[in-house]
Design an enzyme around this catalytic site. Structure first.
Site, PDB file in Angstrom:
ATOM      1  N   GLU A 422     -27.704   8.108 -40.290  1.00 58.52           N
ATOM      2  CA  GLU A 422     -28.184   9.480 -40.585  1.00 58.52           C
ATOM      3  C   GLU A 422     -29.701   9.524 -40.670  1.00 58.52           C
ATOM      4  OE1 GLU A 422     -26.932  12.144 -40.269  1.00 58.52           O
ATOM      5  OE2 GLU A 422     -25.074  11.106 -39.793  1.00 58.52           O
TER       6      GLU A 422
HETATM    7  C1  LIG Z   1     -22.017   1.263 -39.574  1.00 57.65           C
HETATM    8  C2  LIG Z   1     -22.730   2.292 -38.766  1.00 57.65           C
HETATM    9  C3  LIG Z   1     -22.192   3.551 -38.609  1.00 57.65           C
HETATM   10  C4  LIG Z   1     -22.826   4.505 -37.808  1.00 57.65           C
HETATM   11  N1  LIG Z   1     -22.235   5.714 -37.574  1.00 57.65           N
HETATM   12  C5  LIG Z   1     -22.738   6.523 -36.607  1.00 57.65           C
HETATM   13  C6  LIG Z   1     -22.018   7.677 -36.156  1.00 57.65           C
HETATM   14  O1  LIG Z   1     -20.947   7.996 -36.673  1.00 57.65           O
HETATM   15  N2  LIG Z   1     -22.538   8.398 -35.141  1.00 57.65           N
HETATM   16  C7  LIG Z   1     -23.722   8.077 -34.545  1.00 57.65           C
HETATM   17  O2  LIG Z   1     -24.115   8.774 -33.618  1.00 57.65           O
HETATM   18  N3  LIG Z   1     -24.448   7.016 -34.966  1.00 57.65           N
HETATM   19  C8  LIG Z   1     -23.968   6.229 -35.973  1.00 57.65           C
HETATM   20  N4  LIG Z   1     -24.678   5.115 -36.373  1.00 57.65           N
HETATM   21  C9  LIG Z   1     -25.973   4.836 -35.764  1.00 57.65           C
HETATM   22  C10 LIG Z   1     -27.148   5.031 -36.722  1.00 57.65           C
HETATM   23  O3  LIG Z   1     -27.314   6.388 -37.013  1.00 57.65           O
HETATM   24  C11 LIG Z   1     -28.374   4.397 -36.061  1.00 57.65           C
HETATM   25  O4  LIG Z   1     -28.175   2.993 -36.053  1.00 57.65           O
HETATM   26  C12 LIG Z   1     -29.654   4.757 -36.800  1.00 57.65           C
HETATM   27  O5  LIG Z   1     -29.947   6.115 -36.634  1.00 57.65           O
HETATM   28  C13 LIG Z   1     -30.859   3.936 -36.335  1.00 57.65           C
HETATM   29  O6  LIG Z   1     -30.955   3.912 -34.939  1.00 57.65           O
HETATM   30  P1  LIG Z   1     -31.120   2.520 -34.186  1.00 57.65           P
HETATM   31  O7  LIG Z   1     -30.087   1.587 -34.734  1.00 57.65           O
HETATM   32  O8  LIG Z   1     -31.114   2.764 -32.742  1.00 57.65           O
HETATM   33  O9  LIG Z   1     -32.516   1.971 -34.649  1.00 57.65           O
HETATM   34  P2  LIG Z   1     -33.933   2.259 -33.925  1.00 57.65           P
HETATM   35  O10 LIG Z   1     -34.070   3.691 -33.636  1.00 57.65           O
HETATM   36  O11 LIG Z   1     -34.080   1.302 -32.812  1.00 57.65           O
HETATM   37  O12 LIG Z   1     -34.943   1.865 -35.090  1.00 57.65           O
HETATM   38  C14 LIG Z   1     -35.276   0.510 -35.413  1.00 57.65           C
HETATM   39  C15 LIG Z   1     -36.288   0.513 -36.544  1.00 57.65           C
HETATM   40  O13 LIG Z   1     -37.480   1.175 -36.117  1.00 57.65           O
HETATM   41  C16 LIG Z   1     -37.825   2.205 -37.021  1.00 57.65           C
HETATM   42  N5  LIG Z   1     -38.421   3.319 -36.281  1.00 57.65           N
HETATM   43  C17 LIG Z   1     -38.005   3.876 -35.132  1.00 57.65           C
HETATM   44  N6  LIG Z   1     -38.824   4.870 -34.748  1.00 57.65           N
HETATM   45  C18 LIG Z   1     -39.791   4.945 -35.681  1.00 57.65           C
HETATM   46  C19 LIG Z   1     -40.936   5.757 -35.864  1.00 57.65           C
HETATM   47  N7  LIG Z   1     -41.249   6.724 -35.011  1.00 57.65           N
HETATM   48  N8  LIG Z   1     -41.695   5.560 -36.966  1.00 57.65           N
HETATM   49  C20 LIG Z   1     -41.374   4.608 -37.863  1.00 57.65           C
HETATM   50  N9  LIG Z   1     -40.318   3.806 -37.743  1.00 57.65           N
HETATM   51  C21 LIG Z   1     -39.530   3.968 -36.677  1.00 57.65           C
HETATM   52  C22 LIG Z   1     -36.525   2.595 -37.708  1.00 57.65           C
HETATM   53  O14 LIG Z   1     -36.750   3.166 -38.985  1.00 57.65           O
HETATM   54  C23 LIG Z   1     -35.819   1.238 -37.795  1.00 57.65           C
HETATM   55  O15 LIG Z   1     -36.246   0.561 -38.940  1.00 57.65           O
HETATM   56  C24 LIG Z   1     -24.064   4.182 -37.205  1.00 57.65           C
HETATM   57  C25 LIG Z   1     -24.642   2.915 -37.403  1.00 57.65           C
HETATM   58  C26 LIG Z   1     -23.980   1.966 -38.141  1.00 57.65           C
HETATM   59  C27 LIG Z   1     -24.587   0.600 -38.267  1.00 57.65           C
END
Ligand SMILES: Cc1cc2nc3c(=O)[nH]c(=O)nc-3n(C[C@H](O)[C@H](O)[C@H](O)COP(=O)(O)OP(=O)(O)OC[C@H]3O[C@@H](n4cnc5c(N)ncnc54)[C@H](O)[C@@H]3O)c2cc1C
Length: 580
Positions: A422
């Site tokens: 989220e």
């Molecule tokens: C158990 C689980 C359940 C989930 N359920 C759902 C679901 O039901 N539906 C769904 O769609 N998704 C779901 N997700 C996905 C989740 O919402 C994403 O993993 C999350 O939003 C982060 O995206 P990412 O993993 O691609 O990380 P990334 O976007 O790659 O981010 C990696 C890191 O970089 C940081 N970062 C990125 N951009 C910036 C910026 N501009 N400034 C500062 N920091 C930044 C982030 O804070 C993070 O620390 C789930 C994930 C898990 C693990």
């Protein structure tokens, strides 16, 4: 403190009487204690299993869900015209808290349906509402949100799932979504996926994303789950916590879907889902604080270790109960202050959500703005603080906290995800400082600080409140000054916003909690002055507030200092030199 009776009268929720709410809380608590809590640890140990035929949830999850549906819980706050009971959202929040504290992994199945439902209620066509809403509201079908793809989570502008128009007005959806909570499971016979995808020729970035409803099974002529759609779960993730909730890789292979809302406005429509889900996630922080506190308190009153520094408190025993030790009290009170403070803030936000749903004109607009301002704070601060509280819970148990049997390490593992999904804490912090505050030229913050200022002014002469009001007044002013400075610096260097953002968010969270604690002290003091019989309850409120102001709120000073330090020390180091 929240004057719920008056609130429900104001929004015309005449059914939401104190008796009715007491009955809902009592029945909900019974369900959580007797049905959900007993399958929390076993669900964690067993986890979900994947096979070609689908995903099996842990023993007892499906039966618990059937009882939940039979009890009419999913429809409690849904509109009457679609088969709901029409009660306000804020009452559902109370139930969500209890469900989440008892068994977070289980609670995510109905939790996601709730967001899918809200999206269709607000943006769906009458036909889509007829087909899907009624089933989601009754709980016969569940929902998901499909945003994340292997290459993107925070940055949805780079998603690639395609939606190509079919001759019959539907769309063929093709792509892979990952990490989809409750994407596949055995509790219901149909799952309604709310999916973000791109139309042919859509603009690059977030302006070219549309929203679709894609059912696992296509509804037949009677509106029941019919033929299988071309969407399947390729695998489930093996993860740190929430083992009872399936986290799925979902493959869409030309699956039939229907557009929700206007073309290329998918992200705007999805915000309805995300805002519901963000308040829902803030509850995970609260649930972690409350659940771990309950465990730690019981343990601390029972476990014996060493003597009190001021002399034995349990002279007949071989040692004193650990609750006599200041450091154990520090941990317990931190948990208590976080749980009760977060509850006050989240329940207040839920009232604002009621006003958005049922209010009119200026009141509705003001509530919408307030909710928009508070949402990133709720989501990120309450989960960060809740995770801290869960860690304290584990620590109070000593080595036993690390052992699965006691349940404390599960709370830590289950809660960790709340800081990530989220929108991570970092992304929420940017939303608060950048989008909500600086882009409104500070208006959203001023709106809130004005409210705090009014409260402080109105209680200036109150002797019992004096120490609280003084500190709150100072911080409330400093909050605006800090924002102004960051805004000025950002005009010269945009990295200043990113560098300040998480400290700013935490600072904001601590000040907000101080405001809610000060309000609780006011009510508690009035009750004590009026000779209440519940002296223990109200005295504990005042004393916990005192602890919060003395021992937690000073963290704001460190955050303010770190914000003032700016971005230089973060940005100076060369990328290549990080490794040395
Ligand atoms: C158990 C689980 C359940 C989930 N359920 C759902 C679901 O039901 N539906 C769904 O769609 N998704 C779901 N997700 C996905 C989740 O919402 C994403 O993993 C999350 O939003 C982060 O995206 P990412 O993993 O691609 O990380 P990334 O976007 O790659 O981010 C990696 C890191 O970089 C940081 N970062 C990125 N951009 C910036 C910026 N501009 N400034 C500062 N920091 C930044 C982030 O804070 C993070 O620390 C789930 C994930 C898990 C693990």
């Amino acid at each position: 403190m929240l004057d719920s009776e008056q609130h429900y009268q104001n929004i015309g929720a005449t059914d939401a009487t104190p008796d009715m709410i007491d009955a809902i809380v009592a029945e909900g608590a019974k369900f959580c204690e007797e049905v959900l809590a007993p399958i929390n640890q076993s669900g964690d140990q067993e986890g979900c299993t994947w096979s070609e035929d689908g995903v099996k949830t842990p023993t007892g999850f499906k039966e618990a869900y059937q009882q939940y549906v039979e009890g009419g819980w999913p429809s409690m706050n849904a509109p009457v015209e679609h088969g709901g009971q029409g009660l306000p959202e804020s009452i559902n929040i109370i139930l969500s808290e209890m469900v989440g504290t008892a068994n977070w992994a289980w609670g995510m199945y109905p939790g996601l349906s709730h967001g899918a439902r809200a999206t269709l209620e607000e943006h769906g066509t009458p036909e889509q509402q007829e087909t899907y809403l009624t089933k989601l509201i009754s709980g016969e079908w569940t929902g998901t949100m499909c945003l994340t793809e292997p290459q993107c989570g925070s940055d949805l502008g780079i998603l690639t799932t395609k939606a190509e128009p079919n001759a019959d007005g539907s769309y063929a959806i093709t792509g892979t979504k990952i990490f989809i909570s409750a994407g596949e499971h055995d509790m219901v016979d149909n799952i309604v996926h709310i999916v973000l995808a791109r139309l042919p020729g859509a603009p690059e970035g977030t302006k070219g994303i549309s929203l679709f409803v894609v059912p696992k099974c296509l509804p037949d002529a009677n509106g029941e789950a019919g033929e299988r759609n071309a969407v399947s779960c390729g695998s489930i993730e093996h993860k740190m916590g929430i083992h009872g909730n399936s986290t799925c890789v979902m493959n869409f292979d030309g699956a039939k879907g229907w557009l929700i809302g206007p073309e290329n406005k998918g992200l705007n429509c999805m915000f309805t889902f995300m805002n519901v889900a963000r308040i829902g996630t803030s509850i995970q922080g609260l649930a972690a604080a409350e659940g771990s506190f309950q465990g730690a308190l019981t343990y601390a009153k029972d476990r014996l270790a060493m003597r009190s520094l001021t002399g034995p408190k349990n002279p007949e025993g071989k040692a004193d109960q650990i609750i006599v030790h200041p450091d154990v009290r520090r941990m317990l009170l931190t948990q208590k202050a976080i749980a009760e403070g977060s509850r006050a803030m989240i329940y207040y936000a839920a009232q604002q959500a009621d006003l958005v749903a049922h209010g009119e004109g200026e009141d509705q607009k003001a509530a919408d703005e307030m909710l928009g301002f508070l949402t990133p704070i709720l989501k990120a601060f309450c989960t960060e603080a809740g995770f801290e509280a869960a860690n304290h819970g584990l620590q109070v148990f000593g080595g036993h906290g690390f052992i699965a049997e006691w349940g404390m390490e599960q709370i830590v593992r289950d809660t960790r995800i709340a800081l990530l999904y989220e929108g991570t804490t970092g992304i929420q912090a940017l939303d608060l400082l950048g989008r909500k505050i600086l882009m409104s030229q500070g208006a959203s913050l001023r709106n809130f600080t004005k409210q705090v200022h009014k409260f402080c002014q109105a209680n200036e002469g109150n002797e019992a409140l004096k120490p609280f009001i003084e500190k709150l007044t100072t911080l409330n002013k400093e909050w605006g000054d800090i924002t102004m400075k960051v805004g000025m610096n950002a005009m010269k260097n945009r990295d200043e916003v990113g560098a300040a953002s998480v400290d700013f968010l935490m600072y904001s969270g601590y000040v907000c909690l101080a405001y809610f604690w000060a309000q609780m002290v006011k009510v508690a003091q009035e009750k004590l002055d009026a000779g209440t019989t519940e002296t223990g309850f109200y005295t504990a409120k005042v004393q916990t507030a005192q602890f919060y102001f003395d021992r937690i709120l000073p963290r704001t000073a460190a955050h303010a200092q770190m914000i003032a330090a700016g971005s230089d020390s973060m940005m100076a180091i060369d990328e290549e030199n990080f490794a040395f």
